[in-house]
Design a protein around this motif. Structure first.
Motif, PDB file in Angstrom:
ATOM      1  N   LEU A  49      18.476  -6.132 -27.905  1.00 48.02           N
ATOM      2  CA  LEU A  49      19.094  -7.064 -27.115  1.00 48.02           C
ATOM      3  C   LEU A  49      19.669  -8.329 -27.861  1.00 48.02           C
ATOM      4  O   LEU A  49      18.698  -8.931 -28.687  1.00 48.02           O
ATOM      5  CB  LEU A  49      18.320  -7.447 -25.683  1.00 48.02           C
ATOM      6  N   CYS A  95      13.026 -10.036 -22.027  1.00 45.85           N
ATOM      7  CA  CYS A  95      13.638  -9.213 -22.434  1.00 45.85           C
ATOM      8  C   CYS A  95      12.924  -7.917 -23.028  1.00 45.85           C
ATOM      9  O   CYS A  95      12.944  -6.604 -22.782  1.00 45.85           O
ATOM     10  CB  CYS A  95      14.814  -9.384 -23.529  1.00 45.85           C
ATOM     11  N   TYR A 146      13.189  -3.656 -24.481  1.00 48.48           N
ATOM     12  CA  TYR A 146      13.935  -3.545 -25.744  1.00 48.48           C
ATOM     13  C   TYR A 146      13.205  -3.306 -26.828  1.00 48.48           C
ATOM     14  O   TYR A 146      11.876  -3.647 -26.849  1.00 48.48           O
ATOM     15  CB  TYR A 146      14.874  -4.661 -25.397  1.00 48.48           C
TER      16      TYR A 146
END
Length: 331
Positions: A65, A82, A87
């Motif tokens: 990301l 995130c 991720y």
């Protein structure tokens, strides 16, 4: 933290292009390429609709990301969110030259503030266990690329950055549009190679203007990998060659026709959930480029996939335009 070998090849983060449907399609063409999201700002991650902004399918791994921002605390919080989504990497944008990004004091204008970028990297590294990387230019405006890139690289590496992705051209923050900033400033791949020679222990990936795998391999020298943007998006069949040519592995499918067929269940699930066919097929328009029937393929998708209720039959009919001509040529 060691990055795995998927950094040998990556598809660049591109606004309005590398959404979750694009990434799922690209993953159908390469099991090994590292995929990147569109840039998302740290405030949007913290305060926005996280499922919409950050959601992705498990098949996309390895997927990174890209975050935009310049506030270390906000970036650290966003990076943690995130990472919790699953991720594989957080990438900090220090390369986008748009006016909107400059107005928020992030993107390429941060090339002028290497100490601040280092603070951002250090804050993110302290908040997550996954790799934190930086995507940058070689300089902006009147900066000397030798000094500017070294200053940024030295500080972010000292702060713990796991890799640098170098878009090997300057950004002009005044007088050029973001589109012109992808073409007008001259490329200097040698500058990226000199950085690698000075920092041999740091993974450095080359980005900017690479039109093919062959060109990328010719330009790499000591560099650790390449990142393609527009070339991979506009001619996605390039990705079918990534696994065999760069990783010594079999491609996921024998050809583009087989890849599209394998992608159909993903499309069907999206349609069943109420999505539109064009949400996905807009990322597939470049497939079959240069083949007989490719123009009819693009035209059919562009005109029919946008219609309410359009389904897989539209895609199949468009692909058949190409396949019939390929079979006839082979007969």
């Amino acid at each position: 933290m060691q990055l795995n070998q998927s950094h040998r090849f990556a598809v660049a983060p591109m606004m309005d292009w590398t959404d979750r449907h694009c990434r799922a399609f690209h993953r159908t063409l390469s099991r090994r390429a590292r995929l990147y999201t569109e840039m998302v700002t740290a405030p949007a991650v913290i305060h926005g609709d996280r499922r919409r902004l950050l959601g992705f399918s498990a098949q996309e791994h390895p997927v990174a990301l890209q975050l935009g921002g310049s506030d270390p605390a906000a970036l650290a919080e966003a990076a943690r969110i995130c990472a919790d989504f699953g991720y594989d990497e957080i990438n900090l944008n220090v390369g986008c030259p748009s006016d909107r990004v400059q107005g928020g004091n992030f993107g390429a204008c941060l090339m002028r503030e290497p100490d601040l970028v280092a603070d951002c990297v250090a804050a993110m590294k302290a908040s997550v266990a996954i790799p934190v990387t930086v995507k940058c230019r070689i300089g902006v405006d009147e900066q000397d690329p030798e000094q500017a890139l070294d200053a940024l690289a030295d500080r972010v590496v000292a702060a713990g950055a796991d890799a640098l992705i170098v878009h090997a051209r300057k950004a002009w923050l005044k007088g050029l549009s973001p589109r012109e900033n992808r073409d007008v400033p001259p490329l200097d791949y040698g500058r990226a190679r000199r950085l690698k020679e000075r920092l041999p222990q740091v993974p450095i990936i080359l980005n900017g203007g690479i039109a093919s795998l062959a060109q990328g391999r010719a330009e790499l020298g000591p560099l650790d990998g390449m990142m393609l943007g527009r070339a991979a998006y506009q001619d996605p069949e390039i990705l079918l060659a990534v696994d065999p040519e760069l990783f010594g592995a079999a491609p996921p499918h024998a050809d583009a026709f087989a890849a599209v067929e394998a992608f159909e269940p993903y499309i069907a699930a999206h349609l069943e959930a109420g999505g539109r066919l064009a949400d996905i097929t807009r990322h597939m328009l470049g497939l079959f480029g240069g083949r007989r029937g490719s123009r009819l393929y693009r035209r059919r998708l562009a005109t029919e996939a946008i219609r309410p209720g359009a389904g897989l039959a539209v895609l199949r009919a468009a692909v058949d335009e190409v396949k019939r001509r390929a079979d006839a040529a082979a007969a």
